[in-house]
Write an enzyme that holds these catalytic residues in place. Structure first.
Site, PDB file in Angstrom:
ATOM      1  N   ARG A   5       0.815  -1.226   0.000  1.00 36.62           N
ATOM      2  CA  ARG A   5       0.000   0.000   0.000  1.00 36.62           C
ATOM      3  C   ARG A   5       0.850   1.278   0.000  1.00 36.62           C
ATOM      4  NH1 ARG A   5      -3.778  -2.859  -1.614  1.00 36.62           N
ATOM      5  NH2 ARG A   5      -5.533  -3.446  -0.316  1.00 36.62           N
TER       6      ARG A   5
ATOM      7  N   LYS B 204       3.014   2.200  -5.049  1.00 30.53           N
ATOM      8  CA  LYS B 204       3.884   1.784  -6.153  1.00 30.53           C
ATOM      9  C   LYS B 204       3.094   1.381  -7.388  1.00 30.53           C
ATOM     10  CE  LYS B 204       4.621  -2.948  -4.439  1.00 30.53           C
ATOM     11  NZ  LYS B 204       3.756  -2.849  -3.263  1.00 30.53           N
TER      12      LYS B 204
ATOM     13  N   ALA C  36       0.030  -9.914 -14.862  1.00 30.16           N
ATOM     14  CA  ALA C  36      -0.247 -10.126 -13.440  1.00 30.16           C
ATOM     15  C   ALA C  36       0.293 -11.482 -13.004  1.00 30.16           C
ATOM     16  CB  ALA C  36      -1.747 -10.061 -13.189  1.00 30.16           C
ATOM     17  N   THR C  37       1.010 -11.501 -11.881  1.00 27.47           N
ATOM     18  CA  THR C  37       1.593 -12.747 -11.382  1.00 27.47           C
ATOM     19  C   THR C  37       0.817 -13.344 -10.217  1.00 27.47           C
ATOM     20  OG1 THR C  37       3.043 -11.627  -9.800  1.00 27.47           O
ATOM     21  CG2 THR C  37       3.907 -11.959 -12.034  1.00 27.47           C
ATOM     22  N   SER C  38      -0.178 -12.634  -9.716  1.00 26.27           N
ATOM     23  CA  SER C  38      -0.856 -13.090  -8.505  1.00 26.27           C
ATOM     24  C   SER C  38      -1.721 -14.311  -8.764  1.00 26.27           C
ATOM     25  CB  SER C  38      -1.708 -11.971  -7.919  1.00 26.27           C
ATOM     26  OG  SER C  38      -2.742 -11.637  -8.815  1.00 26.27           O
TER      27      SER C  38
ATOM     28  N   HIS D 164      -7.056  -3.790  -8.036  1.00 25.98           N
ATOM     29  CA  HIS D 164      -6.069  -3.508  -9.081  1.00 25.98           C
ATOM     30  C   HIS D 164      -6.739  -3.450 -10.444  1.00 25.98           C
ATOM     31  CE1 HIS D 164      -1.935  -3.515  -7.418  1.00 25.98           C
ATOM     32  NE2 HIS D 164      -2.534  -4.078  -6.386  1.00 25.98           N
TER      33      HIS D 164
END
Length: 170
Positions: free
Chosen positions: A10, A13, A32-34, A48
Site C-alpha cells: 500500500r 507503487k 499479473a503474477t498473482s 487492481h
C-alpha cells in the site's frame, strides 16, 4: 525505457507504475503474477483491476514470465509486470530448485533483450525485522537478490513510500 518500481504494501507503487507505463503512449499489456488463494487476495486483485484502464490487455501468468515477455517483445509495446515478489512466492511454492533457477535466469535474459517499454513492480521486503522461520528468510533473500538484479538491468529505479516517488536511479 526499463523502469523498476519498488515499495512496500500500500505504498502507492502500483499507481505510480501505471502512470509511468501509460505515459509511454504505446499499447499496454498488464502482466499479473498473482494467484487468488483467499477472499482478501480476490479483493486486492479486483481493486487492481478496477484501477487500471479497461483498454489495457491482461495476461495472468504466475510462473513463466520469461515466455510472456518474449511473446510481447516489440519496440511498439509497453508492458507492466506486477509483482515480482508474488512471482517469487509462486516459484518458491513449487518447491523445485531447478525450476526456480531456470525461471529466474530466463526472466533476467528476457528483460535484458526486451525492446519495448517495460515497467516492473516489486515489493521491498528488506526493511523489516529478520524473519523467524527459514522459508520467510529464504523469501527475503530471494526477493532482495532479484530486486538487485532487476535494478541492474533497468534504466530507472524508483522507490515509492506514502505515495511519494523517490528516484534511486535515472
Amino acid at each position: 525505457m526499463k523502469h523498476l518500481v519498488l515499495g512496500g504494501v500500500r505504498s502507492g507503487k502500483s499507481a505510480f507504475a501505471q502512470e509511468q507505463v501509460a505515459a509511454c503512449g504505446k499499447p499496454v499489456c498488464y502482466v499479473a503474477t498473482s494467484q487468488v488463494w483467499d477472499a482478501d487476495m480476490a479483493d486486492r486483485v479486483r481493486l487492481h483491476k478496477d484501477n487500471r484502464p479497461k483498454e489495457w490487455r491482461l495476461i495472468e501468468e504466475p510462473v513463466s514470465l520469461a515466455s510472456v515477455l518474449h511473446s510481447l517483445n516489440s519496440p511498439d509495446q509497453a508492458v507492466i509486470v506486477e509483482c515480482f515478489t508474488l512471482w517469487m512466492t509462486n516459484l518458491l511454492g513449487l518447491e523445485n530448485e531447478v525450476r526456480l533457477e531456470e525461471e529466474k535466469q530466463a526472466l533476467l535474459m528476457a528483460i535484458e533483450v526486451f525492446e519495448g517499454d517495460l515497467v516492473l513492480v516489486s515489493s521491498e521486503v528488506g526493511l523489516g525485522i529478520m524473519p523467524m522461520n527459514a522459508l520467510a528468510r529464504r523469501f527475503g533473500d530471494e526477493a532482495g537478490a532479484m530486486n538487485q538484479a532487476l535494478a541492474e538491468l533497468t534504466d530507472r529505479v524508483t522507490f515509492v513510500a506514502a505515495g511519494l516517488p523517490l528516484p534511486l536511479k535515472s
